[in-house]
Design an enzyme around this catalytic site. Structure first.
Site, PDB file in Angstrom:
ATOM      1  N   ASP A  25       0.822  -1.332   0.080  1.00 19.31           N
ATOM      2  CA  ASP A  25       0.036   0.137  -0.120  1.00 19.31           C
ATOM      3  C   ASP A  25       0.894   1.257  -0.019  1.00 19.31           C
ATOM      4  O   ASP A  25       1.818   1.342   0.660  1.00 19.31           O
ATOM      5  CB  ASP A  25      -0.855   0.099   1.303  1.00 19.31           C
ATOM      6  CG  ASP A  25      -1.785   1.050   1.036  1.00 19.31           C
ATOM      7  OD1 ASP A  25      -2.261   1.261  -0.148  1.00 19.31           O
ATOM      8  OD2 ASP A  25      -2.723   1.291   2.218  1.00 19.31           O
ATOM      9  N   ASN A  27       1.082   3.411  -3.082  1.00 24.19           N
ATOM     10  CA  ASN A  27       1.745   3.739  -4.157  1.00 24.19           C
ATOM     11  C   ASN A  27       1.165   5.219  -4.630  1.00 24.19           C
ATOM     12  O   ASN A  27       1.747   6.066  -5.316  1.00 24.19           O
ATOM     13  CB  ASN A  27       1.326   2.924  -5.487  1.00 24.19           C
ATOM     14  CG  ASN A  27       1.884   1.327  -5.265  1.00 24.19           C
ATOM     15  OD1 ASN A  27       2.910   1.227  -4.450  1.00 24.19           O
ATOM     16  ND2 ASN A  27       1.406   0.384  -6.014  1.00 24.19           N
ATOM     17  N   ASN A  73     -10.949  -2.682  -5.013  1.00 21.60           N
ATOM     18  CA  ASN A  73     -10.240  -1.703  -5.886  1.00 21.60           C
ATOM     19  C   ASN A  73     -10.857  -1.542  -7.168  1.00 21.60           C
ATOM     20  O   ASN A  73     -10.511  -0.765  -7.959  1.00 21.60           O
ATOM     21  CB  ASN A  73      -8.656  -2.275  -6.277  1.00 21.60           C
ATOM     22  CG  ASN A  73      -7.846  -1.918  -4.758  1.00 21.60           C
ATOM     23  OD1 ASN A  73      -6.690  -2.835  -4.415  1.00 21.60           O
ATOM     24  ND2 ASN A  73      -8.019  -1.230  -4.081  1.00 21.60           N
ATOM     25  N   TRP A  74     -11.715  -2.345  -7.595  1.00 28.25           N
ATOM     26  CA  TRP A  74     -12.487  -2.399  -8.851  1.00 28.25           C
ATOM     27  C   TRP A  74     -13.402  -1.123  -8.859  1.00 28.25           C
ATOM     28  O   TRP A  74     -13.980  -0.678  -9.687  1.00 28.25           O
ATOM     29  CB  TRP A  74     -13.552  -3.551  -9.089  1.00 28.25           C
ATOM     30  CG  TRP A  74     -12.894  -4.828  -9.424  1.00 28.25           C
ATOM     31  CD1 TRP A  74     -12.663  -6.039  -8.818  1.00 28.25           C
ATOM     32  CD2 TRP A  74     -12.309  -5.029 -10.439  1.00 28.25           C
ATOM     33  NE1 TRP A  74     -12.027  -6.868  -9.492  1.00 28.25           N
ATOM     34  CE2 TRP A  74     -11.888  -6.417 -10.691  1.00 28.25           C
ATOM     35  CE3 TRP A  74     -12.316  -4.429 -11.886  1.00 28.25           C
ATOM     36  CZ2 TRP A  74     -11.322  -7.066 -12.057  1.00 28.25           C
ATOM     37  CZ3 TRP A  74     -11.810  -4.998 -13.151  1.00 28.25           C
ATOM     38  CH2 TRP A  74     -11.259  -6.420 -13.000  1.00 28.25           C
TER      39      TRP A  74
END
Ligand code: IPE
Ligand code: IPE
Ligand code: MG
Length: 249
Positions: A25, A27, A73-74
């Site tokens: 985590d 980024n 995350n979709w």
């Protein structure tokens, strides 16, 4: 200087840490701090991911799992989702040869049926090509711990199972046959699991660092491993199951 030198030395994890997992985590924040698009952070994060093999190889750890894309995350903007798909696709294209040379077995875990068909095909081909590798690298992509458990239960129902055991559930997870993680590392400063390996992490140790994933270094990883090696894992008992220390604590 000796102390600096030793900090970079790989700790020997043999017999103590067989499976390490990473929640990669930070980024997006790495990119935002540089006024770059979030996808630049993902590209940079992919570099850290590529380094992991080199970093883990000398430690004796045999299994690694990385959380690369969650079922949740979709919900991200389509261009970010697209960038993450492309990164995975490029990784697969370039990694096949290296994986075979380095004896790495790739496995993809998650609801991969939601991914573009050509990507699914590439994933299965890479899994088949690297099947005999002795270091197992699992990439959790379109993965959610709850969805995985539901998937396992539905498989069991379909197979006509009546009463099920913990062993039955474990055997129907995407991670079947892989030992549970001993240590889950989360970068990026958040203190939550975000739906990662819910069943498998029942007795995992956790390590949290504020370092953003693209900034993780070998040195910090080894410091995290050393800290893990000092922990006492009791698994509900009264003695340390890791080194049989029995000092009554
Ligand atoms: C982790 O980085 C990678 C994925 C979830 C795909 P983030 O994109 O969540 O980065 P932050 O948390 O926004 O910094
Ligand atoms: C967890 O990170 C998922 C991955 C690292 C792939 P998120 O950034 O999606 O988690 P939340 O939303 O902060 O819980
Ligand atoms: Mg995040």
């Amino acid at each position: 200087m000796k102390s600096l030198f030793s900090a970079a030395q790989p700790p020997s994890c043999e017999g103590r840490l067989s499976h390490i997992a990473f929640i990669m985590d930070g980024n997006g924040r790495w990119a935002q701090r540089r006024h770059l698009p979030r996808k630049a952070g993902h590209a940079r994060g992919a570099e850290t991911f590529r380094n992991l093999l080199d970093w883990l190889e000398p430690t004796g750890i045999r299994y690694a799992t990385v959380y690369a894309f969650s079922t949740e995350n979709w919900r991200r903007p389509p261009d970010e989702v697209e960038a993450l798909m492309q990164l995975l696709s490029r990784y697969i294209d370039t990694f096949g040869k290296t994986a075979v040379e380095r004896n790495v077995s790739l496995r993809f875990i998650g609801n991969t049926e939601l991914l573009p068909v050509d990507l699914q095909e590439k994933m299965r081909a890479l899994e088949a090509q690297t099947e005999s590798g002795t270091f197992v690298l699992q990439v959790a992509f379109s993965y959610g711990g709850r969805a995985e458990i539901v998937h396992a239960v539905n498989d069991l129902i379909a197979s006509g199972a009546g009463i099920v055991t913990e062993g039955d559930i474990s055997a129907h997870l995407f991670t079947a046959g892989i030992p549970d993680p001993d240590l889950v590392v989360r970068t990026g400063g958040e203190y939550r699991t975000s739906n990662f390996l819910l069943w498998q992490s029942a007795y995992a140790e956790y390590a949290f660092t504020d370092t953003l994933w693209p900034d993780l270094t070998r040195r910090e990883l080894y410091a995290i491993l050393r800290d893990f090696l000092h922990r006492r894992r009791r698994f509900g008992g009264v003695t340390d199951a890791s080194d049989n220390a029995s000092d009554g604590k």
